[in-house]
Design an enzyme around this catalytic site. Structure first.
Site, PDB file in Angstrom:
ATOM      1  N   LYS A 246       0.849  -1.184   0.000  1.00 52.60           N
ATOM      2  CA  LYS A 246       0.000   0.000   0.000  1.00 52.60           C
ATOM      3  C   LYS A 246       0.892   1.244   0.000  1.00 52.60           C
ATOM      4  O   LYS A 246       1.853   1.325   0.759  1.00 52.60           O
ATOM      5  CB  LYS A 246      -0.911  -0.006   1.229  1.00 52.60           C
ATOM      6  N   GLU A 334     -19.156  -5.602  11.314  1.00 54.03           N
ATOM      7  CA  GLU A 334     -20.067  -4.801  12.143  1.00 54.03           C
ATOM      8  C   GLU A 334     -21.089  -5.656  12.871  1.00 54.03           C
ATOM      9  O   GLU A 334     -21.413  -5.385  14.033  1.00 54.03           O
ATOM     10  CB  GLU A 334     -20.795  -3.774  11.258  1.00 54.03           C
ATOM     11  N   ARG A 362     -25.161  -1.847   8.524  1.00 51.21           N
ATOM     12  CA  ARG A 362     -24.862  -3.241   8.169  1.00 51.21           C
ATOM     13  C   ARG A 362     -25.175  -4.207   9.317  1.00 51.21           C
ATOM     14  O   ARG A 362     -25.115  -5.419   9.128  1.00 51.21           O
ATOM     15  CB  ARG A 362     -23.385  -3.353   7.776  1.00 51.21           C
TER      16      ARG A 362
END
Length: 584
Positions: A246, A334, A362
């Site tokens: 990244k 979640e 969610r």
């Protein structure tokens, strides 16, 4: 001056005309293009830099947009956007009326599926693959998913189903060991072991009936292209494990991957972040939460903190640093976060479950079924509530008051400022009869001396902020700041109701008996929100007053700065003032 290769590429069709040996030059140019624009316009940097070679290889090998390419979450799709006809308008990325920071079907035929929340790509791509099969079409379907997103339950649901189909599905696992914060959990350790060669090849992916290949170096274009070409000939569901870095190509972004996920403005040449002048500013609401939970947890040994993959964004990282055995990053999960909190609450712990408003959507069933139905005292802290700005429609937290208000056994509190946030956190951890949702916005507050001694708050009590004669404005939360400015020179009253549930009915009776006209203002959808609660109260008590609702209209709000979006929906002080004047 020699023309850049990138300047000649406006579509993947043109990209596919290049010689393979030219692609490394293109990769360097694409990286620099992303860095130069994000440096001044801001946005998600590290994720897109990490997949430059993979992006080029995918469009080079596959016949997009005929072959369908999905980017999970979409943080990493900048290179994809630039190569698919949006290079000349890429500088408008995430700006009002500009292109979205995430893939969006209405924006381009190359954006096969709109993303923004994680772990949806495998299910969507499988749906497309099944549709292609039923229609007799010979297409490829590719889902690019990160190692942080594949650990989510929804990704496993997609893998589980795909493994018993013969769908032409390619899942590319972009493994860089980090989402926004470092990836966590047993699956992350497992993938690390595969990379180090200490894990046997009969792996979890093969056990799910996927043809597994890799891991390969995602920055070696020739290897990636060669493997993608081979996988085009392999039937059924397959997964390619790709290792990337990244922030690749910008030293600071590689070194500090958390900060350079979305770094704000920076120097394109050096990578140094733009330094704010040393003026003292009010704190970010997330930091008020982060420092306050540490303060409270030192006094109350039962307090625990939970976040699904947002320790930095929620500032739970402060507790993770100071009291690591009582602060939990559960990854992008979640539903698990909410039910984990419920389990803890049954055993006398005091769980603070910190989830962005848009992501709590969610876990809706878990809030109802596992927390509220059992009347467990979980403390939900909803960060990024209301309009969040440049992340746009997928990230605005403008539905929480509407989707939470109908749930029994749930208190809803909206602090007006930092002191109120501290005080409700203090009050909640002393023991409430029900669970509570505390919602607060992205960004900074208004109070420099916010670290004041704790005060116990009365549940369900509002307060008057200004006395006037002509009408009453009722608000909840930080939007009160805009209202105060809007009514500076108007003879109107202003009440901060503070609690959306339970409403302060004693105060409301007084207001409805005193004023003919009532205006409600909220940074939430007007459909089913705070204003709706006021109307329900009026109807139940047979009041005939004029009630005007101001809030987010019944449509999705796109991206732009928070100030621009407030003007767009009529929540800025000028618009509020104009609306009130028509009612006086």
């Amino acid at each position: 001056m020699k023309k850049r290769l990138l300047d000649t590429i406006n579509t993947p069709e043109e990209l596919r005309l290049l010689q393979q040996e030219d692609l490394t030059v293109l990769a360097k140019e694409l990286r620099n293009f992303i860095i130069n624009i994000v440096a001044t316009k801001e946005g998600h940097l590290g994720a897109s830099l990490g997949v430059v070679e993979l992006t080029i290889a995918l469009h080079y090998v596959f016949n997009t947009p005929e072959d369908l390419l999905l980017w999970d979450v979409g943080h990493q799709a900048y290179g994809h956007k630039i190569l698919t006809g949006r290079k000349d308008i890429f500088h408008t990325n995430r700006q009002l009326s500009g292109i979205s920071g995430f893939p969006k079907r209405s924006e381009s035929e190359y954006d096969a599926f709109g993303t923004g929340h994680s772990s949806t790509s495998i299910s969507a791509a499988l749906g497309m693959a099944i549709a292609s099969k039923l229609k007799g079409e010979n297409k490829h379907h590719i889902a690019v998913i990160g190692d942080a997103s594949i650990a989510s339950g929804m990704a496993f649901e997609g893998l589980n189903h795909a493994g018993v189909t013969d769908a032409n599905l390619l899942v590319i696992l972009n493994d860089n060991a980090i989402g926004i914060d470092p990836s966590v959990g047993a699956l992350k350790q497992y993938l690390t072991n595969i990379k180090k060669g200490t894990q046997k090849r009969n792996n979890i992916i093969e056990a799910l009936n996927f043809d597994y290949s890799g891991p390969i170096d995602g920055h070696d274009l020739d290897t990636v292209i060669s493997e993608l070409k081979r996988l085009k000939t392999v039937k059924g569901p397959k997964l390619l494990h790709v290792i990337t870095t990244k922030g690749k190509g910008l030293k600071q972004a590689e070194t500090d991957q958390v900060k350079y996920h979305a770094p704000g403005k920076f120097d394109a040449k050096t990578g140094d972040l733009a330094v704010n002048p040393n003026t003292k500013q009010p704190p970010k609401y997330q930091d008020v939460f982060g420092y306050t939970i540490v303060e409270l947890a030192k006094q109350n040994k039962n307090i625990v903190g939970i976040t699904p993959a947002m320790p930095t964004g929620s500032s739970l990282k402060y507790m993770m640093d100071e009291i690591p055995d009582r602060a939990f990053d559960v990854g992008i999960a979640e539903q698990h976060a909410v039910t984990l909190a419920a389990g803890m609450a049954t055993q006398g712990l005091v769980p603070f479950c910190n989830i962005y408003s848009t992501f709590l959507q969610r876990a809706y069933d878990q809030i109802i079924h596992d927390v509220a139905l059992q009347d467990l005292p979980v403390i939900f802290c909803l960060d990024r509530a209301g309009l969040v700005g440049e992340d746009g429609a997928t990230h605005h937290g403008v539905f929480d008051l509407s989707y939470l208000r109908s749930i029994p056994n749930l208190i809803i509190f909206v602090p007006r400022n930092e002191v109120e946030l501290r005080n409700i956190m203090y009050t909640a951890q002393l023991g409430l009869e029900h669970s509570i949702a505390i919602r607060y916005p992205r960004g900074r507050g208004v109070t420099l001396d916010w670290k004041q001694p704790f005060k116990l708050l009365d549940i369900g009590k509002g307060e008057q902020l200004k006395q006037g004669k002509q009408l009453a404005v009722l608000s909840i939360g930080t939007i009160a700041k805009n209202i105060s400015k809007a009514i500076e020179n108007l003879e109107v009253s202003h009440y901060d109701m503070r609690f959306v549930k339970p409403l302060d009915e004693t105060l409301l009776h007084h207001i409805f008996k005193t004023y003919d006209t009532i205006v409600s203002v909220e940074d939430n959808a007007v459909t089913g929100g705070f204003g709706s609660a006021i109307l329900e109260f009026a109807a139940a008590n047979n009041y005939k007053n004029i009630v005007k609702l101001i809030g987010i209209p019944d449509k999705f709000v796109e991206h732009g700065s928070i100030e621009e979006l407030q003007v767009l929906v009529g929540l800025d002080s000028k618009s509020i003032s104009a609306t009130i004047k028509t009612l006086i």
